[in-house]
Design an enzyme around this catalytic site. Structure first.
Site, PDB file in Angstrom:
ATOM      1  NE  ARG A 126     -14.678 -27.984   7.191  1.00 39.01           N
ATOM      2  CZ  ARG A 126     -15.264 -29.111   7.579  1.00 39.01           C
ATOM      3  NH1 ARG A 126     -16.427 -29.466   7.070  1.00 39.01           N
ATOM      4  NH2 ARG A 126     -14.682 -29.898   8.436  1.00 39.01           N
ATOM      5  CE  LYS A 148      -4.314  -7.647   3.090  1.00 37.62           C
ATOM      6  NZ  LYS A 148      -3.221  -6.690   3.415  1.00 37.62           N
ATOM      7  CD  GLU A 190      -5.583   3.073   6.025  1.00 38.95           C
ATOM      8  OE1 GLU A 190      -4.981   2.870   4.953  1.00 38.95           O
ATOM      9  OE2 GLU A 190      -5.235   2.559   7.112  1.00 38.95           O
ATOM     10  CE  LYS A 232      -8.007  -2.599  -0.134  1.00 40.59           C
ATOM     11  NZ  LYS A 232      -8.161  -2.715   1.285  1.00 40.59           N
ATOM     12  CD  GLU A 242      -0.242  -7.687   1.677  1.00 42.58           C
ATOM     13  OE1 GLU A 242      -1.400  -7.356   1.965  1.00 42.58           O
ATOM     14  OE2 GLU A 242       0.691  -7.688   2.473  1.00 42.58           O
ATOM     15  NE  ARG A 246      -4.925  -6.464  -0.398  1.00 45.99           N
ATOM     16  CZ  ARG A 246      -6.123  -6.973  -0.191  1.00 45.99           C
ATOM     17  NH1 ARG A 246      -6.556  -7.967  -0.933  1.00 45.99           N
ATOM     18  NH2 ARG A 246      -6.905  -6.496   0.754  1.00 45.99           N
ATOM     19  CG  ASN A 250       0.695  -3.715   3.627  1.00 44.27           C
ATOM     20  OD1 ASN A 250      -0.456  -3.658   4.053  1.00 44.27           O
ATOM     21  ND2 ASN A 250       1.193  -4.805   3.061  1.00 44.27           N
ATOM     22  CG  HIS A 253      -0.632   0.123   7.096  1.00 41.62           C
ATOM     23  ND1 HIS A 253      -0.744   1.231   6.276  1.00 41.62           N
ATOM     24  CD2 HIS A 253      -1.890  -0.168   7.515  1.00 41.62           C
ATOM     25  CE1 HIS A 253      -2.028   1.572   6.192  1.00 41.62           C
ATOM     26  NE2 HIS A 253      -2.743   0.750   6.931  1.00 41.62           N
ATOM     27  CG  HIS A 257       0.021  -2.557  11.661  1.00 42.55           C
ATOM     28  ND1 HIS A 257      -0.069  -3.546  10.722  1.00 42.55           N
ATOM     29  CD2 HIS A 257      -1.139  -1.869  11.578  1.00 42.55           C
ATOM     30  CE1 HIS A 257      -1.226  -3.455  10.089  1.00 42.55           C
ATOM     31  NE2 HIS A 257      -1.897  -2.437  10.595  1.00 42.55           N
ATOM     32  CG  HIS A 269      -5.417   1.708  11.619  1.00 40.45           C
ATOM     33  ND1 HIS A 269      -4.425   0.763  11.657  1.00 40.45           N
ATOM     34  CD2 HIS A 269      -5.699   1.909  10.302  1.00 40.45           C
ATOM     35  CE1 HIS A 269      -4.123   0.395  10.417  1.00 40.45           C
ATOM     36  NE2 HIS A 269      -4.881   1.076   9.581  1.00 40.45           N
TER      37      HIS A 269
HETATM   38  N1  GLY Z   1      -5.582  -2.446   4.012  1.00 41.69           N
HETATM   39  C1  GLY Z   1      -4.570  -3.037   3.231  1.00 41.69           C
HETATM   40  C2  GLY Z   1      -5.080  -4.048   2.288  1.00 41.69           C
HETATM   41  O1  GLY Z   1      -6.273  -4.211   2.144  1.00 41.69           O
HETATM   42  O2  GLY Z   1      -4.305  -4.744   1.664  1.00 41.69           O
END
Ligand code: GLY
Length: 380
Positions: A126, A148, A190, A232, A242, A246, A250, A253, A257, A269
């Site tokens: 957990r 994330k 990035e 960041k 997000e 946030r 993206n 992306h 993606h 990527h």
């Molecule tokens: N890589 C995108 C984020 O961390 O939200």
């Protein structure tokens, strides 16, 4: 030699937040030795998870750490292994090494290792603590910050995961010296993204320092990594889960993606996100949000960094397929393509605080066809 410290505080990180340490010249072996010694004194068990690339480059150093008592597992490198099977392999390793709730697991590697280890740590017993030692540009400037974690599934990328902040991030820039050229270059997708979404000065800095970047000049890399960590940090501090801001992270992306998935990960990527940024910048231009001059500047920056901006040849005549693939993305809602639009270099379109626009299938196909007409298909 210098070590800089940036503290990231978010709603879910402990009151003191977590430290991101940026070390410019030494490898992380001494840090790991000291960490092991500290945990041994506290009678806490630890484990180190890395990958086959790190093992290939740093076998002797890892053998020494193992001799000091670190249990080490090297998983197979690559996005294709960021799945439930590898997660289970790591869990089995942790059980066999008597990792308990008071233990810490350390991730040494690129974004795949960090995403996997963070996700294992989020659910193992957990939730246990973890530390991140990123070894690639992408992991240093993006993946290791913001909590994330997750894995890919047969239904799409990063579809199972959790937010679980690391206890500490230790960035050893020295590890960049052994990064393969393609991986190093693609990591700058990035970096470019951060400049485009939030920092025009960083965009100028990147343009001025293309040669320094190419020759991996340490002072330049230190400035770039530091600036990216700060960008960041600012975004995730304001919107950790997000629900708005946030989403700007993206940028590129949704298309990216989709392409990565369609290519069965033959496109990396970084390559996919770079094409995705060019496409989504073009959509922004066609929607009247971005000037054509800024669209051209974006494509130019990507190409100066050695990144791709045009769609791969294999996607020629298959434009509806990227649409379907883009719908696999988490951001798609009610089967509608969603993306974060750019307004100018360094600024994203707020869309009333949602930072998200929706495109119907017909509109997407028209824009995508138009985009492909603007930039000739790449040969590969
Ligand atoms: N890589 C995108 C984020 O961390 O939200």
């Amino acid at each position: 030699m210098s070590c800089q410290k940036i503290t990231v505080s978010t709603a879910s990180a402990s009151s003191t937040g977590y430290a991101v340490l940026i070390e410019d010249s030494s490898y992380p072996w001494e840090y790991l030795s000291k960490l092991h010694e500290k945990f041994r004194k506290e009678k806490k068990q630890v484990a180190l998870i890395t990958d086959s690339n790190m093992k290939r480059c740093y076998k002797a150093a890892l053998d020494e750490l193992r001799d000091e008592g670190w249990p080490i597992l090297a998983i197979a490198a690559g996005e294709g292994h960021k799945n439930a099977a590898t997660k289970e392999k790591i869990e089995t390793f942790l059980f066999k090494n008597k990792i308990t709730r008071s233990s810490t697991v350390v991730a040494l590697g690129g974004g795949v290792v960090g995403d996997l280890v963070g996700f294992v740590a989020a659910t193992f017993m957990r939730g246990i603590s973890w530390q991140s030692l990123p070894s690639s540009i992408v992991a240093m400037v993006d993946a290791s910050i913001g909590g994330k974690t997750g894995i890919d599934t047969p239904f799409g990328k990063n579809l199972v995961g959790s937010f679980h902040n690391p206890k500490e991030v230790y960035i050893s820039l020295a590890l960049l010296s052994t990064l393969r050229e393609k991986e190093y270059r693609n990591g700058f997708a990035e970096v470019a993204k951060h400049a485009l979404i939030a920092d025009r000065a960083l965009y100028q800095f990147l343009k001025k320092n293309i040669e320094n970047i190419q020759r991996r000049d340490m002072k330049t890399l230190q400035a770039i990594v530091r600036k990216n960590v700060l960008i960041k940090k600012n975004v995730v501090t304001e919107d950790e889960r997000e629900s708005g801001l946030r989403r700007i992270l993206n940028f590129g992306h949704t298309v990216g993606h989709g392409l990565e998935w369609l290519s069965a990960f033959k496109l990396s990527h970084g390559e996919a996100v770079s094409i995705g940024m060019a496409a989504e910048a073009y959509f922004s231009y066609k929607l009247g949000l971005l000037s054509h001059a800024d669209f051209q500047r974006i494509v130019e920056l990507l190409s100066c960094l050695g990144l791709r901006a045009s769609m791969p040849a294999w996607s020629h005549g298959k434009i509806p397929e990227p649409y379907k693939a883009c719908l696999l993305d988490k951001k798609a809602s009610a089967s509608v393509f969603c993306f974060s639009a750019i307004q100018s270099i360094g600024r994203m379109h707020a869309a009333g605080g949602e930072y998200l626009l929706h495109l119907e299938r017909r509109q997407f196909l028209l824009l995508m066809r138009d985009f492909c007409g603007q930039l000739p298909f790449a040969k590969t």
